[in-house]
Design a protein around this motif. Structure first.
Motif, PDB file in Angstrom:
ATOM      1  N   ALA A   1      -1.339 -19.813  50.901  1.00 44.49           N
ATOM      2  CA  ALA A   1      -2.644 -20.436  50.682  1.00 44.49           C
ATOM      3  C   ALA A   1      -3.350 -19.832  49.471  1.00 44.49           C
ATOM      4  CB  ALA A   1      -3.519 -20.288  51.926  1.00 44.49           C
ATOM      5  N   ASN A   2      -3.015 -18.597  49.112  1.00 45.29           N
ATOM      6  CA  ASN A   2      -3.497 -18.020  47.864  1.00 45.29           C
ATOM      7  C   ASN A   2      -2.331 -17.331  47.186  1.00 45.29           C
ATOM      8  OD1 ASN A   2      -3.455 -15.062  48.641  1.00 45.29           O
ATOM      9  ND2 ASN A   2      -4.839 -15.850  50.219  1.00 45.29           N
TER      10      ASN A   2
ATOM     11  N   LEU B   1     -11.865 -19.521  49.274  1.00 43.15           N
ATOM     12  CA  LEU B   1     -13.221 -19.335  48.748  1.00 43.15           C
ATOM     13  C   LEU B   1     -14.250 -19.539  49.845  1.00 43.15           C
ATOM     14  CD1 LEU B   1     -12.954 -21.169  45.299  1.00 43.15           C
ATOM     15  CD2 LEU B   1     -12.892 -18.707  45.726  1.00 43.15           C
ATOM     16  N   LYS B   2     -14.013 -20.494  50.722  1.00 46.44           N
ATOM     17  CA  LYS B   2     -14.930 -20.737  51.829  1.00 46.44           C
ATOM     18  C   LYS B   2     -15.007 -19.529  52.756  1.00 46.44           C
ATOM     19  CE  LYS B   2     -16.114 -24.100  55.427  1.00 46.44           C
ATOM     20  NZ  LYS B   2     -16.422 -23.098  56.448  1.00 46.44           N
ATOM     21  N   THR B   3     -13.856 -18.874  52.966  1.00 50.55           N
ATOM     22  CA  THR B   3     -13.863 -17.662  53.784  1.00 50.55           C
ATOM     23  C   THR B   3     -14.816 -16.627  53.212  1.00 50.55           C
ATOM     24  OG1 THR B   3     -11.539 -18.056  54.358  1.00 50.55           O
ATOM     25  CG2 THR B   3     -12.413 -15.869  54.802  1.00 50.55           C
TER      26      THR B   3
ATOM     27  N   ALA C   1     -13.352 -12.419  47.470  1.00 50.27           N
ATOM     28  CA  ALA C   1     -14.371 -11.900  46.558  1.00 50.27           C
ATOM     29  C   ALA C   1     -14.952 -13.009  45.691  1.00 50.27           C
ATOM     30  CB  ALA C   1     -13.784 -10.792  45.696  1.00 50.27           C
ATOM     31  N   GLN C   2     -14.124 -13.933  45.237  1.00 54.07           N
ATOM     32  CA  GLN C   2     -14.615 -15.035  44.411  1.00 54.07           C
ATOM     33  C   GLN C   2     -15.500 -15.972  45.227  1.00 54.07           C
ATOM     34  OE1 GLN C   2     -11.335 -16.800  42.208  1.00 54.07           O
ATOM     35  NE2 GLN C   2     -10.557 -14.777  41.703  1.00 54.07           N
ATOM     36  N   GLY C   3     -15.194 -16.122  46.527  1.00 51.80           N
ATOM     37  CA  GLY C   3     -16.082 -16.873  47.399  1.00 51.80           C
ATOM     38  C   GLY C   3     -17.436 -16.188  47.550  1.00 51.80           C
ATOM     39  N   VAL C   4     -17.410 -14.856  47.633  1.00 51.30           N
ATOM     40  CA  VAL C   4     -18.656 -14.079  47.710  1.00 51.30           C
ATOM     41  C   VAL C   4     -19.478 -14.284  46.439  1.00 51.30           C
ATOM     42  CG1 VAL C   4     -19.601 -11.733  47.738  1.00 51.30           C
ATOM     43  CG2 VAL C   4     -17.763 -12.359  49.319  1.00 51.30           C
TER      44      VAL C   4
END
Length: 347
Positions: free
Chosen positions: A88-89, A237-239, A265-268
């Motif tokens: 998924a990533n 990203l949603k996580t 981190a990018q979602g944050v």
């Protein structure tokens, strides 16, 4: 009642093993060898109760059926199975790509299995793949069920555990210490005068170990309260956005959020921007993995770099060396691939 289980021999993965037979399984299950054969190859021909007795005997003995028996004169499948938690990533992408490239050049095919961070799912995948007698197996991490350990020991197939270190490897080992990562991140951020920490991590054994190590190191320096938000895999990203929402919603006021992956981190970062929080002035962010996107987001993401491609190349070389061994004598492979902290704009 099933008879006393047959004790597995002392073989380790990668060494020649005295393979169990259908007769051994039949003795444990209390049925005939032909019934065992039917239960494994044609389960519709036996009752569910009988099938369960046979499968329990298989688990107890670590028996591995050879679906490829007699099909190859060389007794080589030229197949390597690679188990990773997720696609998924891209945190494992460089390792898998380098490994597949090198093995393909050497004339081997690869099969990819997804464990979902679950030792139980890994066990199910092993049950399927071991019957096809791969020449080698690559596992992510060192946490496995006892049934998996037994079956791998009985199989005699070379095994490489990756992305982790342990004092008790199954066979070959290429990875790094997650405990040392947590400690190093804590010391690095403390040196930059951060004192209010929080963590967003997946419910992933390795991510949790990094988290616990970071918290332990912070405690050694007088930082005792570290809010932790544990999220369900996979990392998206949603996580990361949801994780920061939950932390702030619970009243946490961190100076820095340490994340178990760059994706989180990018979602944050995205959630912080949507709330008008300045990074790093209002909220600093630390990732893990140094994905190719980490240096390109804005602000550029501070992270922990792990050389996934190097790990893949080491794994491939270890396997190829083992495949080429003619006398079954080889030195143990224990490679610490290390890591480094990359300080960018988010800290």
């Amino acid at each position: 009642m099933p008879k006393k289980p047959v004790r597995a021999d002392s073989s380790q993965p990668g060494q020649k093993a005295t393979h169990l037979t259908l007769i051994d399984v039949a003795k444990v299950a209390g049925v005939s060898p032909i019934t065992v054969s039917r239960a494994l190859s044609r389960p519709e021909l036996v009752t569910e109760r009988t099938r369960q007795r046979v499968m329990e005997a298989v688990r107890q003995t670590g028996y591995v059926s050879n679906m490829m028996a007699g099909s190859l004169a060389s007794n080589k499948s030229r197949l390597v199975a690679i188990f990773v938690p997720t696609i998924a990533n891209s945190i494992f992408a460089d390792t898998v790509q380098a490994l597949m490239d090198r093995l393909t050049d050497a004339g081997y095919q690869t099969l990819l299995g997804l464990t979902g961070y679950s030792p139980e799912q890994e066990e199910k995948l092993l049950e399927t793949i071991l019957g096809r007698r791969p020449d080698g197996i690559v596992l992510t991490g060192t946490l496995h069920t006892e049934a998996s350990r037994l079956r791998l020991a009985q199989s005699g197939i070379p095994v490489v555990e990756s992305w982790d270190l342990t004092d008790d490897p199954l066979d070959m080992l290429v990875g790094f210490s997650h405990e040392q990562v947590g400690q190093a991140v804590a010391r690095h951020l403390l040196a930059r005068d951060y004192r209010r920490f929080s963590v967003i991590t997946l419910a992933d054994p390795r991510g949790l170990r990094r988290c616990n190590s970071l918290i332990g190191e912070l405690a050694n320096h007088g930082v005792d309260e570290v809010p932790v938000q544990i999220m369900t895999p996979p990392a998206t990203l949603k996580t990361g956005r949801d994780g920061l929402c939950q932390l702030l919603g619970q009243g946490a006021t961190p100076q820095v959020v340490v994340c178990s992956s760059d994706t989180i981190a990018q979602g944050v970062l995205a959630e912080a921007a949507s709330r008008g929080l300045r990074v790093p002035q209002d909220l600093a962010v630390m990732g893990f993995g140094d994905l190719s996107s980490a240096a390109q987001v804005y602000p550029a993401l501070s992270t922990v770099r792990v050389d996934g491609r190097m790990i893949g190349e080491h794994i491939a070389q270890a396997l190829l060396n083992r495949f080429d061994s003619v006398d079954n004598v080889f030195d143990p492979v224990r490679i610490d691939s290390g890591f480094s902290i990359i300080d960018r704009q988010t800290t």
